[in-house]
Design a protein around this motif. Structure first.
Motif, PDB file in Angstrom:
ATOM      1  N   HIS A 158      52.139  26.106 -29.730  1.00  0.00           N
ATOM      2  CA  HIS A 158      52.513  25.164 -30.779  1.00  0.00           C
ATOM      3  C   HIS A 158      53.907  24.614 -30.488  1.00  0.00           C
ATOM      4  N   VAL A 159      54.022  23.290 -30.581  1.00  0.00           N
ATOM      5  CA  VAL A 159      55.296  22.629 -30.293  1.00  0.00           C
ATOM      6  C   VAL A 159      55.665  21.736 -31.476  1.00  0.00           C
TER       7      VAL A 159
ATOM      8  N   LYS B  35      41.200  25.294 -33.983  1.00  0.00           N
ATOM      9  CA  LYS B  35      39.820  25.707 -33.676  1.00  0.00           C
ATOM     10  C   LYS B  35      39.221  24.864 -32.560  1.00  0.00           C
ATOM     11  N   LEU B  36      39.596  23.601 -32.511  1.00  0.00           N
ATOM     12  CA  LEU B  36      39.110  22.728 -31.442  1.00  0.00           C
ATOM     13  C   LEU B  36      39.624  23.225 -30.085  1.00  0.00           C
TER      14      LEU B  36
ATOM     15  N   SER C  68      53.777  10.689 -39.438  1.00  0.00           N
ATOM     16  CA  SER C  68      52.553   9.910 -39.241  1.00  0.00           C
ATOM     17  C   SER C  68      51.296  10.787 -39.203  1.00  0.00           C
ATOM     18  N   GLU C  69      51.463  12.079 -39.320  1.00  0.00           N
ATOM     19  CA  GLU C  69      50.332  13.002 -39.242  1.00  0.00           C
ATOM     20  C   GLU C  69      49.497  12.960 -40.521  1.00  0.00           C
ATOM     21  N   ILE C  70      48.176  12.892 -40.363  1.00  0.00           N
ATOM     22  CA  ILE C  70      47.262  13.021 -41.505  1.00  0.00           C
ATOM     23  C   ILE C  70      46.670  14.419 -41.432  1.00  0.00           C
ATOM     24  N   GLN C  71      46.897  15.227 -42.468  1.00  0.00           N
ATOM     25  CA  GLN C  71      46.570  16.642 -42.397  1.00  0.00           C
ATOM     26  C   GLN C  71      45.072  16.927 -42.412  1.00  0.00           C
ATOM     27  N   LYS C  72      44.305  16.092 -43.133  1.00  0.00           N
ATOM     28  CA  LYS C  72      42.858  16.369 -43.214  1.00  0.00           C
ATOM     29  C   LYS C  72      42.086  15.053 -43.096  1.00  0.00           C
ATOM     30  N   LEU C  73      41.367  14.909 -42.004  1.00  0.00           N
ATOM     31  CA  LEU C  73      40.507  13.749 -41.804  1.00  0.00           C
ATOM     32  C   LEU C  73      39.050  14.209 -41.793  1.00  0.00           C
TER      33      LEU C  73
ATOM     34  N   ASP D 254      51.552  23.130 -36.782  1.00  0.00           N
ATOM     35  CA  ASP D 254      50.881  24.428 -36.907  1.00  0.00           C
ATOM     36  C   ASP D 254      49.415  24.396 -36.482  1.00  0.00           C
ATOM     37  N   GLY D 255      48.890  23.193 -36.187  1.00  0.00           N
ATOM     38  CA  GLY D 255      47.510  23.089 -35.723  1.00  0.00           C
ATOM     39  C   GLY D 255      46.467  23.172 -36.814  1.00  0.00           C
ATOM     40  N   ALA D 256      46.919  23.215 -38.070  1.00  0.00           N
ATOM     41  CA  ALA D 256      45.962  23.295 -39.185  1.00  0.00           C
ATOM     42  C   ALA D 256      45.379  21.922 -39.533  1.00  0.00           C
TER      43      ALA D 256
END
Length: 322
Positions: free
Chosen positions: A266-267, A252-253, A274-279, A209-211
């Motif tokens: 969005h794909v 936003k980036l 393996s995704e980290i939602q907030k870095l 979702d790009g969030a």
């Protein structure tokens, strides 16, 4: 000082080479060129303090032994590694052998000759940021990929040599680094990929979702951080983060870079596990220990990176006679 950089022709490595040469150090570079190009360091080859480029692999114990035997190093900046998260999920053995066993081989030589080790780790070892202060060095780890697992294992080996052998070491964990000389293809960073897509008129394809957010560190700020950690005795035995203390969502980036919401697609995520939602980085330890802080804003860094990618495209067209 006499300094060895493994992975020195890579994206961050070549900026570290540049800074070390500016500081009048004698520099040796070891790289197998599996994920980089010798052209990244061409501008330094005529510098009298650039001593040698060695094409070779950190898994080659005999080669490492000869390099350390022939040259009296003061510091080894160890960046050589497999760095692609998705590749590590598809082929964990290669990542483990390069990132963990390879690091052990380097450590053994540094122990033998008492050479300080600066180990390049990653923010991908962390769990997500749980508060607005950002992730500090004492926050939770979560090896969500074999890449992160291999880096954590290597970190622990590095620190064990500090405690067991009194070897000066420091583990550095830069957050998502971007800038000139980063690859613009699938193995590159998100900033370089988005800029390249914009310049080519292609859509910005975003996983999920790009969030998800990233704390984006400009490469020269990163290189200055890593080099300073090597120079500082106060850093010995420590794990130290580097980032900007500001995160931005991938949505936003993409909008910041392309300035066109219709370009965003969005794909499905290839490896959502393996995704980290907030870095988001808390770099207060780097401030306290190294008197370091980032100097380049995201907007300025994106501009510098876009100018570089444009120049590369222009040069490529000229070379092809277009």
């Amino acid at each position: 000082m006499n300094i060895l950089i493994t992975g020195g022709t890579g994206f961050i490595g070549r900026w570290i080479v540049k800074r070390l040469l500016q500081d009048k150090n004698q520099v040796w570079v070891l790289d197998n060129l599996a994920n980089s190009s010798i052209t990244n360091i061409n501008e330094f080859r005529e510098n009298p303090n650039f001593k040698e480029f060695i094409q070779g692999d950190i898994k080659d114990e005999e080669l490492l032994s000869n390099i350390f035997k022939l040259n009296k190093f003061d510091i080894c900046y160890h960046l050589a590694a497999s760095i692609n998260v998705q590749d590590s999920i598809d082929d964990p053995k290669t990542t483990f052998e390069n990132d963990t066993i390879g690091t052990f081989n380097v450590l053994e030589q540094c122990r033998k000759y008492h050479v300080k080790v600066v180990f390049m780790s990653t923010c991908m070892v962390y769990d997500l940021a749980s508060n607005q202060a950002g992730i500090s060095e004492i926050d939770s780890l979560k090896p969500a990929s074999p890449y992160a697992g291999a880096k954590i294992a290597a970190e622990n080996m590095v620190l064990s040599y500090y405690y067991a052998y009194d070897l000066p070491v420091v583990v550095v964990r830069p957050f998502n680094t971007y800038g000139p000389f980063q690859k613009t293809g699938g193995e590159g960073g998100v900033v370089a990929i988005f800029i390249n897509n914009k310049l080519d008129g292609k859509p910005q394809r975003i996983y999920g979702d790009g969030a998800q957010t990233r704390d984006l560190l400009y490469v020269e700020d990163c290189a200055n951080f890593v080099v300073t950690a090597g120079y500082s005795d106060k850093a010995n035995g420590h794990i130290i983060n580097a980032g900007t203390g500001r995160d931005i969502s991938i949505n936003k980036l993409a909008l910041l870079i392309s300035n066109d919401s219709s370009a965003i697609q969005h794909v499905p995520h290839i490896h959502p596990q393996s995704e980290i939602q907030k870095l988001l980085c808390n770099y207060s330890k780097a401030q306290d220990l190294l008197n370091w802080e980032p100097k380049v804003s995201l907007e300025e860094g994106v501009k510098k990176t876009e100018e570089w990618i444009k120049s590369i495209k222009t040069t490529h067209k000229e070379d092809e006679g277009l």
